[in-house]
Design a protein around this motif. Structure first.
Motif, PDB file in Angstrom:
ATOM      1  N   ALA A 171       0.820  -1.213   0.000  1.00 54.84           N
ATOM      2  CA  ALA A 171       0.000   0.000   0.000  1.00 54.84           C
ATOM      3  C   ALA A 171       0.850   1.258   0.000  1.00 54.84           C
ATOM      4  O   ALA A 171       1.897   1.328   0.649  1.00 54.84           O
ATOM      5  CB  ALA A 171      -0.918   0.001   1.219  1.00 54.84           C
ATOM      6  N   THR A 172       0.411   2.257  -0.732  1.00 54.78           N
ATOM      7  CA  THR A 172       1.010   3.592  -0.712  1.00 54.78           C
ATOM      8  C   THR A 172      -0.115   4.608  -0.672  1.00 54.78           C
ATOM      9  O   THR A 172      -1.216   4.362  -1.182  1.00 54.78           O
ATOM     10  CB  THR A 172       1.875   3.847  -1.958  1.00 54.78           C
ATOM     11  N   GLY A 173       0.141   5.742  -0.068  1.00 56.94           N
ATOM     12  CA  GLY A 173      -0.842   6.810  -0.050  1.00 56.94           C
ATOM     13  C   GLY A 173      -1.801   6.729   1.130  1.00 56.94           C
ATOM     14  O   GLY A 173      -1.926   5.703   1.803  1.00 56.94           O
ATOM     15  N   SER A 174      -2.481   7.835   1.371  1.00 60.39           N
ATOM     16  CA  SER A 174      -3.386   7.961   2.505  1.00 60.39           C
ATOM     17  C   SER A 174      -4.615   7.075   2.350  1.00 60.39           C
ATOM     18  O   SER A 174      -5.085   6.833   1.236  1.00 60.39           O
ATOM     19  CB  SER A 174      -3.811   9.421   2.658  1.00 60.39           C
ATOM     20  N   ARG A 175      -5.157   6.606   3.483  1.00 57.84           N
ATOM     21  CA  ARG A 175      -6.323   5.738   3.475  1.00 57.84           C
ATOM     22  C   ARG A 175      -7.033   5.837   4.836  1.00 57.84           C
ATOM     23  O   ARG A 175      -6.427   6.231   5.834  1.00 57.84           O
ATOM     24  CB  ARG A 175      -5.936   4.295   3.190  1.00 57.84           C
ATOM     25  N   PRO A 176      -8.314   5.453   4.898  1.00 55.90           N
ATOM     26  CA  PRO A 176      -8.987   5.405   6.198  1.00 55.90           C
ATOM     27  C   PRO A 176      -8.300   4.414   7.139  1.00 55.90           C
ATOM     28  O   PRO A 176      -7.764   3.389   6.705  1.00 55.90           O
ATOM     29  CB  PRO A 176     -10.405   4.954   5.846  1.00 55.90           C
ATOM     30  N   LEU A 177      -8.362   4.728   8.422  1.00 56.24           N
ATOM     31  CA  LEU A 177      -7.757   3.907   9.467  1.00 56.24           C
ATOM     32  C   LEU A 177      -8.817   3.624  10.522  1.00 56.24           C
ATOM     33  O   LEU A 177      -9.509   4.534  10.971  1.00 56.24           O
ATOM     34  CB  LEU A 177      -6.583   4.651  10.111  1.00 56.24           C
ATOM     35  N   VAL A 178      -8.934   2.358  10.922  1.00 53.45           N
ATOM     36  CA  VAL A 178      -9.859   1.978  11.983  1.00 53.45           C
ATOM     37  C   VAL A 178      -9.058   1.482  13.188  1.00 53.45           C
ATOM     38  O   VAL A 178      -8.250   0.554  13.066  1.00 53.45           O
ATOM     39  CB  VAL A 178     -10.846   0.899  11.514  1.00 53.45           C
ATOM     40  N   LEU A 179      -9.293   2.100  14.334  1.00 53.93           N
ATOM     41  CA  LEU A 179      -8.716   1.669  15.600  1.00 53.93           C
ATOM     42  C   LEU A 179      -9.641   0.615  16.195  1.00 53.93           C
ATOM     43  O   LEU A 179     -10.854   0.819  16.290  1.00 53.93           O
ATOM     44  CB  LEU A 179      -8.595   2.847  16.561  1.00 53.93           C
ATOM     45  N   ILE A 180      -9.077  -0.521  16.620  1.00 52.38           N
ATOM     46  CA  ILE A 180      -9.879  -1.633  17.133  1.00 52.38           C
ATOM     47  C   ILE A 180      -9.542  -1.848  18.603  1.00 52.38           C
ATOM     48  O   ILE A 180      -8.411  -2.192  18.953  1.00 52.38           O
ATOM     49  CB  ILE A 180      -9.629  -2.921  16.336  1.00 52.38           C
ATOM     50  N   GLY A 181     -10.541  -1.637  19.467  1.00 56.49           N
ATOM     51  CA  GLY A 181     -10.357  -1.838  20.901  1.00 56.49           C
ATOM     52  C   GLY A 181     -10.899  -3.193  21.334  1.00 56.49           C
ATOM     53  O   GLY A 181     -12.088  -3.483  21.166  1.00 56.49           O
ATOM     54  N   HIS A 182     -10.049  -4.035  21.880  1.00 53.86           N
ATOM     55  CA  HIS A 182     -10.472  -5.388  22.268  1.00 53.86           C
ATOM     56  C   HIS A 182     -11.245  -5.373  23.587  1.00 53.86           C
ATOM     57  O   HIS A 182     -11.238  -4.394  24.333  1.00 53.86           O
ATOM     58  CB  HIS A 182      -9.262  -6.320  22.348  1.00 53.86           C
TER      59      HIS A 182
END
Length: 255
Positions: free
Chosen positions: A38-49
């Motif tokens: 992957a290159t470039g900006s993308r959405p990010l999801v933080l996952i809390g267990h």
């Protein structure tokens, strides 16, 4: 703030990298998932267990891999204090019920403010470090957290302006367990919200979970109620979470 990657493995187009982020008193261990190459900006999801789980619990890994494979997102999870690689040696062999009892004491007992501040600081440092990576960048951010992940997620979503959508649930209020100021934090959350409830939950009464849902200030909020016990969230809710984030964080063709 930077991530120190300690290993990596790629499987079916998903790169999984273990990392640490330096904090004042310790290194916080985590895992990041991104599309391979992957290159470039993308959405990010933080996952809390959840309580007694960790950054690579099966539900966490399955959600993260799905977000990467199906949507081209990045995902990251960290071990909460006293969990995973941060479990104290004298607690590693304790039964799950005893570990859950101790975590409840830390969340709702005398040290609750310190525990919450510690977790929020860990997440902020991790988010800063992740967005500094060229393959993640300053794109939209979502948060997913059930049970203990919701308990920590409410103050995080309320206080972190970069989080633009959240999936929460399996958490609520019982008499004697209301945290000072927590109701106001819930009311201050206005981002799009998906909230999950297990109707036969033996840990969190569904009426208490619904009460928390009512407090959220979001005008765009949806509740999914499913039959089953606390850990029996239907697999279909993973697809529902992917679709939810796709609507609110944006679509991205997998790299």
């Amino acid at each position: 703030m930077t991530m120190q990657f300690v290993d990596e493995v790629t499987e079916k187009g998903v790169m999984e990298r273990r990392f640490t982020v330096e904090r004042p008193d310790e290194l916080v261990p985590g895992v990041m998932w991104t599309p391979d190459g992957a290159t470039g900006s993308r959405p990010l999801v933080l996952i809390g267990h959840g309580g007694t789980q960790h950054k690579r619990s099966p539900n966490v890994v399955a959600l993260a891999r799905g977000l990467v494979r199906h949507q081209g997102y990045a995902a990251v999870a960290i071990d909460a204090p006293w969990h995973g690689d941060r479990t104290p040696p004298d607690e590693r062999d304790l039964p799950a019920d005893e570990r859950r009892r101790r975590m409840a004491s830390r969340l709702f007992g005398r040290g609750r403010g310190e525990t919450t501040a510690r977790m929020l600081g860990d997440w902020t440092a991790t988010l800063d470090a992740a967005q500094a990576l060229p393959e993640v960048g300053p794109g939209p951010v979502g948060y997913w957290g059930l049970s203990m992940g919701c308990a920590f997620g409410v103050p995080l979503v309320a206080g972190e302006p970069r989080v633009g959508a959240a999936v929460l649930g399996l958490f609520g209020w019982a008499e004697g367990l209301r945290l000072t100021g927590y109701d106001d934090l819930a009311r201050s959350i206005t981002v799009p919200l998906l909230f999950l409830v297990q109707w036969d939950d033996e840990v969190v009464d569904h009426d208490h979970a619904v009460e928390l849902f009512r407090l959220f200030g979001s005008t765009d909020k949806t509740l999914h109620a499913n039959p089953g016990r606390h850990v029996e969230v239907p697999v279909a809710e993973r697809a529902a979470a992917e679709a939810f984030f796709d609507r609110h964080l944006g679509a991205l063709t997998p790299a």
